[in-house]
Motif scaffolding. Structure first.
Motif: not given
Length: 381
Positions: A253-266, A306-312
């Motif tokens: 959960a942590r590794a996947q969320f970190g990678l996906a959220s960093a990609h989305a922000v970039t 699957q990252l659907n939203s950055l609002d956690v």
């Protein structure tokens, strides 16, 4: 003079030890100024953040990590991974058996006496690339021509939850990036909201400590302008997280969320062309999907995210996580016979993850057909 030199060395070592103890005790960590500005615009600075590491050994780490990333754990794997891969499994199993024998059996006597960190380095530099080579060399897919493999990129991301700042830093052993994204695993309309009675936690329950940062460099494994920016699969070598189910799910959960959220922000920074303040959408236009393979050299676990939203903080559209396994790569090791009982299910899943197709997003099928025709012409079958 010799006595003075010895005293000076002792005092210098004591000072360094005292400073490092203060850093660990009070949680202050200084970071040099980097590239990513604050999302709220000029004049704002990064303040204290709770530092999050991908792997953890805290009690009940599964529900706590799911709460931290606003994720929900689903059974099995997405339907996309249920299809069979177009690889000769027997040839791949023979190559995997040879890779295990070369990287583990012949070094078994020395590997048992060295530190776990050095053992991880041996697996990361020896066994993992050998397994990737065994799958890619026998495949008839054009995916290897569309991907880029990075060794231990530093992933860094930042988010807010319940009024607190969180910062995650990690470095997967291998990150496979492609020029096109993976297909969406589940449509947004089919996702159910989180239950209202879901437990909440505080950073102290997650054993997280605050650190002070001047600025933060949000990095998803690529820089703007890269031809292959989309995350495909990250491979993590961890010697402890496969011991329990909780630790395995927490790492995924942590590794996947970190990678996906960093990609989305970039990608949002690229779309808005550096305009401030940065308006991060609550719901992503296109969900970010990625895969993860966790291994300790023998056991393999497979995860999809699957990252659907950055609002956690909202519960209407949670992020999705699948964790499957672990599976044993081999049953036992013998100096004379080598690797005994190579797991066919583990090899099939590993090939399915490394060769997950991108056809639905417009991958050039002509190139893949040409590769298959060349393989048929060479093998004569």
């Amino acid at each position: 003079f010799a006595c003075f030199s010895i005293r000076f060395r002792i005092v210098r070592r004591l000072v360094k030890t005292r400073v490092s103890v203060c850093v660990r005790r009070f949680g202050y960590h200084h970071v040099e100024k980097k590239r990513t500005p604050h999302p709220l615009g000029p004049g704002h600075r990064w303040r204290k953040c709770y530092f999050v590491h991908p792997s953890t050994q805290i009690p009940d780490s599964e529900p706590k990590s799911l709460w931290l990333t606003n994720s929900v754990l689903l059974d099995g794997l997405p339907a996309l991974h249920a299809t069979s891969v177009n690889v000769p499994v027997d040839d791949v199993i023979n190559s995997v058996k040879e890779a295990v024998e070369q990287n583990i059996v012949y070094q078994r006597n020395t590997s048992l006496t060295i530190k776990p960190k050095l053992l991880r380095d041996e697996l990361s530099a020896g066994l993992v690339p050998s397994l990737m080579n065994a799958v890619y060399s026998h495949s008839r897919s054009s995916l290897p021509f569309w991907c880029h493999v990075t060794y231990r990129p530093e992933i860094e991301t930042y988010w807010r939850k319940d009024g607190n700042n969180f910062l995650l830093r990690g470095a997967p052993d291998y990150l496979i990036r492609t020029s096109l994204p993976l297909p969406v695993f589940v449509p947004i309309d089919d996702i159910k909201p989180l239950p209202e009675d879901r437990p909440k936690y505080k950073p102290v329950n997650l054993q997280l400590f605050e650190r002070s940062f001047d600025t933060i460099d949000i990095f998803g494994g690529f820089r703007l302008g890269s031809k292959r920016p989309y995350p495909h699969t990250q491979i993590v070598v961890d010697m402890r997280s496969l011991n329990t189910r909780d630790q395995m799910v927490a790492l995924a959960a942590r590794a996947q969320f970190g990678l996906a959220s960093a990609h989305a922000v970039t990608m949002e920074l690229y779309k808005q062309r550096g305009s401030y303040p940065i308006k991060m959408p609550k719901v992503l236009d296109t969900p970010v999907t990625s895969q993860c393979v966790i291994t300790n050299g023998r056991m393999f676990a497979f995860a999809c995210y699957q990252l659907n939203s950055l609002d956690v903080d909202q519960r209407d559209l949670p992020n999705l996580l699948w964790v499957y396994g672990p599976f044993s790569l081999y049953e036992s090791l013998d100096v004379q016979e080598g690797a005994v009982g190579v797991g066919e299910d583990c090899v099939r899943l590993l090939a399915a993850f490394l060769l997950n197709p991108l056809v639905e997003y417009g991958l050039d099928a002509r190139v893949e057909n040409e590769c298959q025709e060349d393989m048929v012409a060479e093998t004569g079958s």
